[in-house]
Motif scaffolding. Sequence first.
Motif, PDB file in Angstrom:
ATOM      1  N   LEU A  19      24.936  46.499  38.225  1.00 20.74           N
ATOM      2  CA  LEU A  19      25.945  47.319  38.890  1.00 20.74           C
ATOM      3  C   LEU A  19      26.763  46.471  39.872  1.00 20.74           C
ATOM      4  O   LEU A  19      27.992  46.560  39.911  1.00 20.74           O
ATOM      5  CB  LEU A  19      25.287  48.502  39.605  1.00 20.74           C
ATOM      6  N   VAL A  20      26.079  45.634  40.658  1.00 19.21           N
ATOM      7  CA  VAL A  20      26.764  44.763  41.626  1.00 19.21           C
ATOM      8  C   VAL A  20      27.675  43.783  40.891  1.00 19.21           C
ATOM      9  O   VAL A  20      28.838  43.577  41.282  1.00 19.21           O
ATOM     10  CB  VAL A  20      25.742  44.027  42.522  1.00 19.21           C
ATOM     11  N   LEU A  21      27.172  43.186  39.820  1.00 23.12           N
ATOM     12  CA  LEU A  21      27.981  42.234  39.049  1.00 23.12           C
ATOM     13  C   LEU A  21      29.211  42.925  38.447  1.00 23.12           C
ATOM     14  O   LEU A  21      30.314  42.363  38.455  1.00 23.12           O
ATOM     15  CB  LEU A  21      27.151  41.586  37.938  1.00 23.12           C
ATOM     16  N   SER A  22      29.045  44.130  37.946  1.00 21.93           N
ATOM     17  CA  SER A  22      30.177  44.880  37.375  1.00 21.93           C
ATOM     18  C   SER A  22      31.214  45.199  38.441  1.00 21.93           C
ATOM     19  O   SER A  22      32.427  45.095  38.211  1.00 21.93           O
ATOM     20  CB  SER A  22      29.698  46.171  36.723  1.00 21.93           C
ATOM     21  N   CYS A  23      30.744  45.610  39.614  1.00 21.07           N
ATOM     22  CA  CYS A  23      31.678  45.920  40.711  1.00 21.07           C
ATOM     23  C   CYS A  23      32.435  44.665  41.156  1.00 21.07           C
ATOM     24  O   CYS A  23      33.649  44.720  41.407  1.00 21.07           O
ATOM     25  CB  CYS A  23      30.928  46.529  41.891  1.00 21.07           C
ATOM     26  N   LEU A  72      36.490  44.244  40.804  1.00 18.39           N
ATOM     27  CA  LEU A  72      37.358  44.005  41.958  1.00 18.39           C
ATOM     28  C   LEU A  72      38.024  42.623  41.905  1.00 18.39           C
ATOM     29  O   LEU A  72      39.178  42.467  42.289  1.00 18.39           O
ATOM     30  CB  LEU A  72      36.551  44.153  43.257  1.00 18.39           C
ATOM     31  N   GLN A  73      37.252  41.661  41.456  1.00 18.09           N
ATOM     32  CA  GLN A  73      37.756  40.283  41.476  1.00 18.09           C
ATOM     33  C   GLN A  73      38.863  40.063  40.440  1.00 18.09           C
ATOM     34  O   GLN A  73      39.837  39.360  40.717  1.00 18.09           O
ATOM     35  CB  GLN A  73      36.594  39.313  41.226  1.00 18.09           C
ATOM     36  N   ALA A  74      38.756  40.665  39.287  1.00 22.74           N
ATOM     37  CA  ALA A  74      39.729  40.437  38.209  1.00 22.74           C
ATOM     38  C   ALA A  74      41.151  40.837  38.606  1.00 22.74           C
ATOM     39  O   ALA A  74      42.081  40.026  38.464  1.00 22.74           O
ATOM     40  CB  ALA A  74      39.287  41.155  36.941  1.00 22.74           C
ATOM     41  N   PRO A  75      41.394  42.041  39.131  1.00 26.84           N
ATOM     42  CA  PRO A  75      42.771  42.372  39.495  1.00 26.84           C
ATOM     43  C   PRO A  75      43.302  41.536  40.665  1.00 26.84           C
ATOM     44  O   PRO A  75      44.490  41.217  40.718  1.00 26.84           O
ATOM     45  CB  PRO A  75      42.737  43.848  39.865  1.00 26.84           C
ATOM     46  N   ILE A  76      42.410  41.186  41.595  1.00 25.84           N
ATOM     47  CA  ILE A  76      42.845  40.344  42.718  1.00 25.84           C
ATOM     48  C   ILE A  76      43.291  38.981  42.205  1.00 25.84           C
ATOM     49  O   ILE A  76      44.337  38.453  42.601  1.00 25.84           O
ATOM     50  CB  ILE A  76      41.717  40.218  43.774  1.00 25.84           C
ATOM     51  N   ILE A  77      42.516  38.404  41.298  1.00 21.69           N
ATOM     52  CA  ILE A  77      42.887  37.103  40.717  1.00 21.69           C
ATOM     53  C   ILE A  77      44.167  37.239  39.904  1.00 21.69           C
ATOM     54  O   ILE A  77      45.038  36.363  39.948  1.00 21.69           O
ATOM     55  CB  ILE A  77      41.721  36.545  39.868  1.00 21.69           C
ATOM     56  N   MET A  78      44.321  38.359  39.198  1.00 22.82           N
ATOM     57  CA  MET A  78      45.546  38.569  38.416  1.00 22.82           C
ATOM     58  C   MET A  78      46.770  38.667  39.321  1.00 22.82           C
ATOM     59  O   MET A  78      47.844  38.148  38.989  1.00 22.82           O
ATOM     60  CB  MET A  78      45.426  39.819  37.543  1.00 22.82           C
ATOM     61  N   MET A  79      46.619  39.315  40.497  1.00 27.56           N
ATOM     62  CA  MET A  79      47.739  39.382  41.441  1.00 27.56           C
ATOM     63  C   MET A  79      48.147  37.978  41.878  1.00 27.56           C
ATOM     64  O   MET A  79      49.335  37.645  41.931  1.00 27.56           O
ATOM     65  CB  MET A  79      47.362  40.222  42.669  1.00 27.56           C
ATOM     66  N   SER A  80      47.150  37.167  42.180  1.00 26.83           N
ATOM     67  CA  SER A  80      47.447  35.791  42.600  1.00 26.83           C
ATOM     68  C   SER A  80      48.091  35.005  41.463  1.00 26.83           C
ATOM     69  O   SER A  80      49.039  34.234  41.678  1.00 26.83           O
ATOM     70  CB  SER A  80      46.154  35.106  43.057  1.00 26.83           C
ATOM     71  N   GLN A  81      47.599  35.198  40.252  1.00 32.44           N
ATOM     72  CA  GLN A  81      48.181  34.501  39.095  1.00 32.44           C
ATOM     73  C   GLN A  81      49.613  34.956  38.841  1.00 32.44           C
ATOM     74  O   GLN A  81      50.468  34.149  38.484  1.00 32.44           O
ATOM     75  CB  GLN A  81      47.321  34.724  37.852  1.00 32.44           C
ATOM     76  N   ASN A  82      49.878  36.249  39.025  1.00 31.51           N
ATOM     77  CA  ASN A  82      51.249  36.749  38.856  1.00 31.51           C
ATOM     78  C   ASN A  82      52.186  36.119  39.884  1.00 31.51           C
ATOM     79  O   ASN A  82      53.313  35.745  39.567  1.00 31.51           O
ATOM     80  CB  ASN A  82      51.288  38.274  38.974  1.00 31.51           C
ATOM     81  N   ARG A  83      51.715  35.990  41.126  1.00 34.58           N
ATOM     82  CA  ARG A  83      52.542  35.329  42.141  1.00 34.58           C
ATOM     83  C   ARG A  83      52.750  33.856  41.780  1.00 34.58           C
ATOM     84  O   ARG A  83      53.836  33.333  41.933  1.00 34.58           O
ATOM     85  CB  ARG A  83      51.874  35.432  43.522  1.00 34.58           C
TER      86      ARG A  83
END
Length: 191
Positions: free
Chosen positions: A104-108, A112-123
């Motif tokens: 459960l912790v790994l899934s959370c 959370l980490q994937a969209p944050i990293i995607m935001m940084s990659q988009n920038r």
Amino acid sequence: MNDNQFDNNEINEMVQQSDEHIRKLHEIVQKTLEEEKLIVNNLLNPPAEILTPGQQVSDKVARFGGSWKFIIIFTVLLALWIVYNSFVAKQDQFDPYPFILMNLVLSCIAALQAPIIMMSQNRQEEKDRQRGENDYLVNLKAELEIRSLHQKIDMLQEEQIKQLFDSQVAHLKLLNQMAEKIEKLEKDAKD
């Protein structure tokens, strides 16, 4: 005497044309250097990027989440979690095998980490796009500058050819005048 004054005036005019030609070259070089200073200054001192707090966090998370430090720390934590829950007494285990809480912790974390990293990659992609546009504009400017320099050099060459032609005409006049004077002197010497 008038012929000599006329010849001196022609020579002075040719020297003035040559000086004018050199002055034009200096102006072209000076203008080009000033334009290059502007380009170099803009490339060396790009405008500061203003980041929102969310963008700063996403960059830090992406930087840390994609580092060996994160991988090593996360692997050690998972190993400790598994070892602790596997080898302590059943009543002290907080996540017994099959480690449902850990999943459960790994899934959370991944969620959370994937969209944050995607935001940084988009920038970062936007920055790369802007760099690409800047590179294109610099290349375009360089191409236009080269064309402009070709035109200026062609113009200067045409002026030089004209000056050479005028100089040759003046030299021919001088030679003809000298030949006439020599013939006149030879005639006077025979008489």
